[in-house]
Scaffold this active site. Structure first.
Site, PDB file in Angstrom:
ATOM      1  N   ARG A 109       0.850  -1.197   0.000  1.00 56.32           N
ATOM      2  CA  ARG A 109       0.000   0.000   0.000  1.00 56.32           C
ATOM      3  C   ARG A 109       0.886   1.248   0.000  1.00 56.32           C
ATOM      4  NH1 ARG A 109      -1.661   1.354   4.671  1.00 56.32           N
ATOM      5  NH2 ARG A 109      -2.468  -0.680   5.293  1.00 56.32           N
TER       6      ARG A 109
ATOM      7  N   TYR B 228     -16.924  18.040 -13.489  1.00 64.63           N
ATOM      8  CA  TYR B 228     -17.344  16.647 -13.573  1.00 64.63           C
ATOM      9  C   TYR B 228     -18.359  16.338 -12.469  1.00 64.63           C
ATOM     10  CZ  TYR B 228     -17.134  11.610 -12.965  1.00 64.63           C
ATOM     11  OH  TYR B 228     -17.468  10.294 -12.789  1.00 64.63           O
TER      12      TYR B 228
ATOM     13  N   LYS C 129      -8.505   8.367 -18.388  1.00 62.68           N
ATOM     14  CA  LYS C 129      -8.860   8.992 -19.661  1.00 62.68           C
ATOM     15  C   LYS C 129      -7.661   8.998 -20.607  1.00 62.68           C
ATOM     16  CE  LYS C 129     -12.766   9.317 -17.629  1.00 62.68           C
ATOM     17  NZ  LYS C 129     -12.731   9.800 -16.303  1.00 62.68           N
TER      18      LYS C 129
ATOM     19  N   ASP D  18      -7.672  20.343 -12.346  1.00 58.92           N
ATOM     20  CA  ASP D  18      -8.011  19.048 -12.929  1.00 58.92           C
ATOM     21  C   ASP D  18      -7.680  19.145 -14.421  1.00 58.92           C
ATOM     22  OD1 ASP D  18      -9.250  16.879 -14.138  1.00 58.92           O
ATOM     23  OD2 ASP D  18     -10.897  16.826 -12.694  1.00 58.92           O
TER      24      ASP D  18
HETATM   25  C1  LIG Z   1     -12.662  15.902 -15.467  1.00 57.81           C
HETATM   26  C2  LIG Z   1     -12.744  14.662 -14.629  1.00 57.81           C
HETATM   27  N1  LIG Z   1     -12.139  14.634 -13.430  1.00 57.81           N
HETATM   28  C3  LIG Z   1     -12.179  13.533 -12.636  1.00 57.81           C
HETATM   29  C4  LIG Z   1     -12.870  12.401 -13.025  1.00 57.81           C
HETATM   30  C5  LIG Z   1     -12.930  11.203 -12.105  1.00 57.81           C
HETATM   31  O1  LIG Z   1     -12.032  10.224 -12.520  1.00 57.81           O
HETATM   32  P1  LIG Z   1     -12.239   8.644 -12.302  1.00 57.81           P
HETATM   33  O2  LIG Z   1     -13.440   8.243 -13.108  1.00 57.81           O
HETATM   34  O3  LIG Z   1     -10.953   8.060 -12.776  1.00 57.81           O
HETATM   35  O4  LIG Z   1     -12.469   8.434 -10.843  1.00 57.81           O
HETATM   36  C6  LIG Z   1     -13.499  12.381 -14.273  1.00 57.81           C
HETATM   37  C7  LIG Z   1     -14.228  11.178 -14.708  1.00 57.81           C
HETATM   38  O5  LIG Z   1     -14.945  11.195 -15.691  1.00 57.81           O
HETATM   39  C8  LIG Z   1     -13.437  13.540 -15.097  1.00 57.81           C
HETATM   40  O6  LIG Z   1     -14.040  13.592 -16.292  1.00 57.81           O
END
Ligand SMILES: Cc1ncc(COP(=O)(O)O)c(C=O)c1O
Length: 393
Positions: free
Chosen positions: A46, A98, A195, A170
């Site tokens: 971990r 998101y 992504k 982000d």
């Molecule tokens: C802009 C953005 N940030 C964070 C996330 C969250 O990521 P995860 O799905 O890997 O937990 C997403 C998921 O679609 C996203 O589009």
């Protein structure tokens, strides 16, 4: 070294025991110690894993960062950042973000006494207006999901620095190939590595990158203590995906430009949300802080009829109707009922996210085939067109 070289080589060395060119998957939960506390830097998986270490070094290099940390998902990474805060602290977030981030903030973390406020951030003066003595963090997404707003990272940083506020960006939609927020003064970069970084729709992962040693140590402590760590096989898949990140991003961007312009000129299409279009309200800021405009596009149809939007999304053949983005395959999605369903409808509408908005993650297929697919789907949908008013889903 330039980006493409770093993508392939940064932090990566042939396996010292065998010479294997690919980083081994250290599928182990623990490590044998010679005497209590005497080990090779790895005590329990971990806390440390060699496959993860390589990925973290590689990602740090791609974000021009001193450090990076990987998590079991983008949400795991987001959760870790917020755990830097204390009850009573305030976070100012972009109002278009998101849906899962909104859900974590509003449904899970608020009850611990943290305050999250969602505000338009494209005008930095609006951020300034909302800052209070309790504001500790600015939470930026740029481009935003799903409306492709662009926030001026440098301007937000300038403002935050005068007030000792941390800036988190982000960077999921841009990827490190198109934008490096730390170079503009941000404190932490976040990725849903699920992504573009992974890029092949086969892994769920999150990542953080930062320069400040104390912020790194605090987040590493949270990573180990809270335990949202990725498995070694997923780290291997992310490392493999990164080897073509630059090539994939070039094609995503080139394809998206053609599709944005096709949609813009289509008689049945109303609004096209793509920062690469010269008439996008934040096009100049995008040009300043991004190296290209990415592979994400949203659009609405003229007449704003729900049934037509639904028909488009169920009539494409190459664009698969699915959550997520950033993989090599093109996806089509309906933010209101899929990725952003956890945001209350009134709030979504107030932020400009209509029920009829369609979101595309443009893949790396041949662009002629992608355009033909959208053309036939819009044709099928709008030929059916009966004028029913927009209804909630
Ligand atoms: C802009 C953005 N940030 C964070 C996330 C969250 O990521 P995860 O799905 O890997 O937990 C997403 C998921 O679609 C996203 O589009």
């Amino acid at each position: 070294m330039k980006f493409a070289t770093r993508a392939l080589h940064a932090g990566i060395v042939p396996d010292p025991t065998t010479g294997a060119i690919m980083t081994p998957i250290y599928q182990t939960s623990t490590y044998v110690q010679e005497a209590p506390g005497q080990h090779k830097g790895y005590a329990y998986a971990r806390g440390q894993n060699p496959t993860r270490d390589v990925l973290q070094k590689n990602l740090a290099s791609l974000e021009n960062a001193k450090h990076a940390l990987c998590f079991s998902s983008g949400m795991g990474a987001t959760d870790a950042v917020i755990k830097l805060l204390n009850p009573g602290d305030e976070v100012l977030c972009t109002d278009d973000l998101y849906g899962g981030t909104f859900r974590l903030f509003s449904k899970v973390l608020e009850k611990f006494g943290l305050v999250f406020r969602y505000i338009p951030m494209t005008d930095t003066r609006n951020i300034e207006k909302h800052i209070t003595p309790k504001t500790r963090l600015l939470w930026l997404e740029t481009p935003t999901n799903p409306l492709m707003n662009i926030i001026d990272i440098g301007a937000a940083v300038q403002l935050a620095k005068t007030k000792n506020i941390m800036v988190v960006v982000d960077n999921t939609f841009a990827s490190p190939y198109l934008q490096n927020p730390l170079d503009m003064g941000a404190d932490i970069v976040l990725h849903s590595a699920t992504k573009y970084i992974g890029g092949h729709s086969d892994v769920v992962m999150g990542a953080l990158a930062m320069n400040n040693d104390k912020v790194y140590e605090d987040l590493k402590f949270i990573q180990n203590s809270s335990g949202a760590v990725p498995g070694p096989q997923d780290c291997f898949l992310a490392l493999r995906g990164i080897k073509t990140l630059h090539l994939r991003m070039e094609r995503h961007c080139a394809n998206a430009k053609v599709i944005a312009s096709f949609l813009k000129n289509h008689s049945k299409v109303d609004n096209v949300y793509y920062p690469g279009l010269p008439d996008h309200p934040n096009h100049d800021v995008a040009k300043k802080q991004m190296r290209d405009f990415g592979g994400m596009i949203s659009f609405t149809l003229k007449g704003d009829r729900m049934e037509e939007a639904v028909k488009v999304m169920s009539s494409t053949e190459l664009f698969s109707l699915a959550e997520s983005l950033g993989g090599v395959e093109s996806l089509i999605g309906h933010p209101a009922s899929m990725t952003h369903a956890s945001i209350p409808r009134e709030q979504r509408l107030a932020n400009g996210l209509k029920d009829t908005l369609i979101r595309l993650s443009v893949g790396v297929e041949d662009v002629d085939d992608l355009v033909a697919d959208l053309d036939q789907a819009i044709g099928v949908a709008t030929a059916v067109g009966k004028s029913h008013p927009v209804t909630s889903m």
